[in-house]
Design an enzyme around this catalytic site. Structure first.
Site, PDB file in Angstrom:
ATOM      1  N   PRO A  94       6.678  -0.821  -0.316  1.00 21.39           N
ATOM      2  CA  PRO A  94       6.045  -1.007   0.999  1.00 21.39           C
ATOM      3  C   PRO A  94       4.786  -1.862   1.001  1.00 21.39           C
ATOM      4  CG  PRO A  94       5.607   1.189   0.149  1.00 21.39           C
ATOM      5  CD  PRO A  94       6.455   0.518  -0.876  1.00 21.39           C
ATOM      6  N   ASP A 103      10.540 -12.546   1.578  1.00 16.34           N
ATOM      7  CA  ASP A 103      10.379 -12.562   3.037  1.00 16.34           C
ATOM      8  C   ASP A 103       9.045 -11.994   3.474  1.00 16.34           C
ATOM      9  OD1 ASP A 103      11.008  -9.881   2.881  1.00 16.34           O
ATOM     10  OD2 ASP A 103      13.109 -10.213   3.330  1.00 16.34           O
ATOM     11  N   LYS A 136       9.683 -16.243   7.799  1.00 17.17           N
ATOM     12  CA  LYS A 136       9.472 -16.917   9.072  1.00 17.17           C
ATOM     13  C   LYS A 136       9.541 -18.404   8.773  1.00 17.17           C
ATOM     14  CE  LYS A 136       5.799 -15.091  10.766  1.00 17.17           C
ATOM     15  NZ  LYS A 136       4.377 -15.270  10.962  1.00 17.17           N
ATOM     16  N   GLY A 162      11.104  -6.416   1.057  1.00 19.30           N
ATOM     17  CA  GLY A 162      10.203  -5.282   1.257  1.00 19.30           C
ATOM     18  C   GLY A 162      10.950  -3.962   1.162  1.00 19.30           C
ATOM     19  N   GLY A 163      10.268  -2.937   0.667  1.00 17.19           N
ATOM     20  CA  GLY A 163      10.858  -1.601   0.623  1.00 17.19           C
ATOM     21  C   GLY A 163      12.036  -1.534  -0.319  1.00 17.19           C
ATOM     22  N   ALA A 193       9.914   2.153   3.033  1.00 15.94           N
ATOM     23  CA  ALA A 193       8.729   2.390   3.862  1.00 15.94           C
ATOM     24  C   ALA A 193       8.564   3.870   4.208  1.00 15.94           C
ATOM     25  CB  ALA A 193       8.808   1.550   5.136  1.00 15.94           C
ATOM     26  N   MET A 232      11.173  -0.279  12.502  1.00 14.62           N
ATOM     27  CA  MET A 232      11.182  -1.304  13.554  1.00 14.62           C
ATOM     28  C   MET A 232      11.050  -0.675  14.941  1.00 14.62           C
ATOM     29  SD  MET A 232      14.117  -3.707  11.857  1.00 14.62           S
ATOM     30  CE  MET A 232      15.018  -2.393  11.081  1.00 14.62           C
TER      31      MET A 232
HETATM   32  N1  SAH Z   1      13.938  -2.484   3.520  1.00 15.99           N
HETATM   33  C1  SAH Z   1      12.695  -2.040   4.114  1.00 15.99           C
HETATM   34  C2  SAH Z   1      12.777  -1.973   5.623  1.00 15.99           C
HETATM   35  C3  SAH Z   1      13.018  -3.295   6.288  1.00 15.99           C
HETATM   36  S1  SAH Z   1      13.010  -3.152   8.031  1.00 15.99           S
HETATM   37  C4  SAH Z   1      12.310  -0.697   3.517  1.00 15.99           C
HETATM   38  O1  SAH Z   1      13.105  -0.079   2.826  1.00 15.99           O
HETATM   39  O2  SAH Z   1      11.169  -0.271   3.743  1.00 15.99           O
HETATM   40  C5  SAH Z   1      11.331  -3.516   8.418  1.00 15.99           C
HETATM   41  C6  SAH Z   1      10.613  -2.285   8.901  1.00 15.99           C
HETATM   42  O3  SAH Z   1      10.204  -1.481   7.817  1.00 15.99           O
HETATM   43  C7  SAH Z   1       9.335  -2.594   9.643  1.00 15.99           C
HETATM   44  O4  SAH Z   1       9.594  -2.937  10.983  1.00 15.99           O
HETATM   45  C8  SAH Z   1       8.620  -1.256   9.548  1.00 15.99           C
HETATM   46  O5  SAH Z   1       9.147  -0.346  10.474  1.00 15.99           O
HETATM   47  C9  SAH Z   1       9.022  -0.799   8.167  1.00 15.99           C
HETATM   48  N2  SAH Z   1       7.984  -1.090   7.160  1.00 15.99           N
HETATM   49  C10 SAH Z   1       8.143  -1.827   6.045  1.00 15.99           C
HETATM   50  N3  SAH Z   1       6.998  -1.840   5.320  1.00 15.99           N
HETATM   51  C11 SAH Z   1       6.113  -1.084   5.994  1.00 15.99           C
HETATM   52  C12 SAH Z   1       4.752  -0.700   5.756  1.00 15.99           C
HETATM   53  N4  SAH Z   1       4.091  -1.105   4.688  1.00 15.99           N
HETATM   54  N5  SAH Z   1       4.153   0.083   6.676  1.00 15.99           N
HETATM   55  C13 SAH Z   1       4.799   0.505   7.770  1.00 15.99           C
HETATM   56  N6  SAH Z   1       6.078   0.178   8.033  1.00 15.99           N
HETATM   57  C14 SAH Z   1       6.744  -0.596   7.158  1.00 15.99           C
END
Ligand code: SAH
Length: 386
Positions: free
Chosen positions: A147, A170, A192, A223-224, A254, A305
């Site tokens: 995250p 990304d 972007k 991410g995540g 996240a 999201m």
């Molecule tokens: N694959 C990612 C999610 C991608 S969708 C995962 O597993 O975390 C993108 C959404 O993830 C964002 O809109 C938000 O809701 C959430 N998100 C990702 N990183 C975040 C963070 N550091 N803090 C809060 N929400 C986060």
């Protein structure tokens, strides 16, 4: 944008690099070999030759004094823009990493065929890390970056990004994590691409196949966790179709990161026996959720999201029977130094958020477990005075 190709000498001339974006750091190394007088302004630790001066502080306009060339490589598009603006006023050439449209200079490849990714975000800069023969195919690692906090990378993720020859990343991948990637890798920004438009998913899928034809170790950094609302499945499906070798390195999603760093356990014997992850993404202006499935008071709901649809989500849950007083929290920039938690109830959270100038990414957690935060919070970032 049109460019004139010129060759310039920077020997003993002051060049300023703001931020530690890996592409910027790669240029620092190039500038060092040109014997330029390079200054890097950054709070992040950075590995650069001893001849380079690293200033561990905020950028200030006076840093531009006596400069010949500038590179804006912070993780923030707004900050890069303001540096570029100051450079324009002073007639200074400024390369904005990941933003070719706004750069007044870009680097061109020795062979002059391709424009360097530093500004363009296109593939194909140097021959570093390319596989020996075009017929050999490299391996793609789909890596979860967690995250935001770099300490939350897995050991395997760290090893893959350190050894990568090409990195496709990304928007959600934080700057300190990019700074840990091999600085000599080819970097391609898939987030972007232009004016808030994401590179279309099928282009990313095709790009990964293409990169695997040129590089041995391609990392697709997301991410995540790549398999949670990350479209990781779609990307490796294309790789599988094209017979490109791949692996998946899971990351901290996240929900786990934000829950831990805000002191909200996702399950708890007294409050929640189950937890559901949903997306609040709007399709045709509507949220497509099975509300009946979300009414159990003993179930924690985590909404990814969910910021744009926050009002509609809270209202619909109340309409379908969840108590107005159900605790709910929005976690902004979870796990990062800028983390902020807005905690309230289903009825009142939308108002609180509306007046709080919230910035993405945010995660919504709903359920009795949110009330535990009062007792269990431990992470105290600088900006959260709640
Ligand atoms: N694959 C990612 C999610 C991608 S969708 C995962 O597993 O975390 C993108 C959404 O993830 C964002 O809109 C938000 O809701 C959430 N998100 C990702 N990183 C975040 C963070 N550091 N803090 C809060 N929400 C986060």
């Amino acid at each position: 944008m049109k460019y004139l190709s010129v060759s310039i000498t920077l020997k003993d001339r002051k060049c300023l690099v703001v931020g530690t974006h890996p592409q910027a750091i790669r240029l620092v190394h190039e500038l060092a070999t040109q014997q330029a007088n390079v200054f890097v302004v950054s709070h992040q630790p950075v590995s650069v030759p001893a001849t380079i001066t690293v200033l561990d502080r905020e950028f200030s306009e006076a840093d531009l004094d006596d400069c010949w060339l500038v590179i804006a490589g912070t993780g923030s598009a707004a900050e890069n823009q303001s540096i570029k603006h100051l450079c324009d006023i002073r007639r200074l050439f400024c390369n904005v990493i990941d933003d070719v449209e706004n750069s007044s200079w870009v680097v061109t490849d020795q062979s002059a065929e391709h424009t360097v990714a530093t500004a363009t975000g296109t593939a194909g800069v140097s021959d570093k890390g390319r596989v020996g023969s075009e017929s050999t195919t490299g391996m793609v690692s789909l890596v979860g970056a967690g995250p935001g906090d770099p300490d939350l990378l897995t050991v395997r993720a760290l090893s893959r990004i350190r050894n990568a020859d090409a990195v496709v990343y990304d928007r959600l991948v934080s700057e300190p994590i990019l700074a840990l990637c091999n600085p000599d890798a080819e970097f391609v920004y898939a987030g972007k691409a232009k004016a808030n438009h994401t590179l279309p998913q099928n282009s990313i899928n095709a790009l990964l196949v293409e990169l695997a034809q040129s590089y041995s170790r391609v990392v697709r950094l997301k991410g995540g966790d790549p398999f949670i609302f990350g479209r990781g499945g779609e990307e490796i499906e294309t790789l599988a179709d094209q017979h490109v070798a791949f692996e998946v390195v899971p990351g901290i999603t996240a929900a786990s990161g934000c829950a831990a760093f805000s002191g909200i356990p996702l399950t708890h014997r007294d409050h929640a026996q189950s937890c559901i992850f949903v997306t609040g993404h709007l399709r045709d202006g509507k949220i497509n959720l099975n509300w009946q499935e979300l009414t159990d008071p003993q179930q924690t709901i985590v909404v990814y999201m969910g910021l744009t649809g926050l009002d509609a989500i809270c209202q619909s849950l109340i309409q379908h029977g969840r108590s107005q007083q159900t605790p709910a929290a929005l976690i902004e920039q979870g796990t990062k130094p800028a983390q902020r938690v807005l905690a309230s109830t289903l009825a009142d959270l939308p108002d609180l958020v509306a007046k709080s100038e919230v910035a993405a990414p945010t995660l919504l957690i709903i359920g009795g477990v949110v009330s535990l935060r009062d007792k269990l919070r431990w992470f105290q970032p600088e900006h959260d005075s709640s």
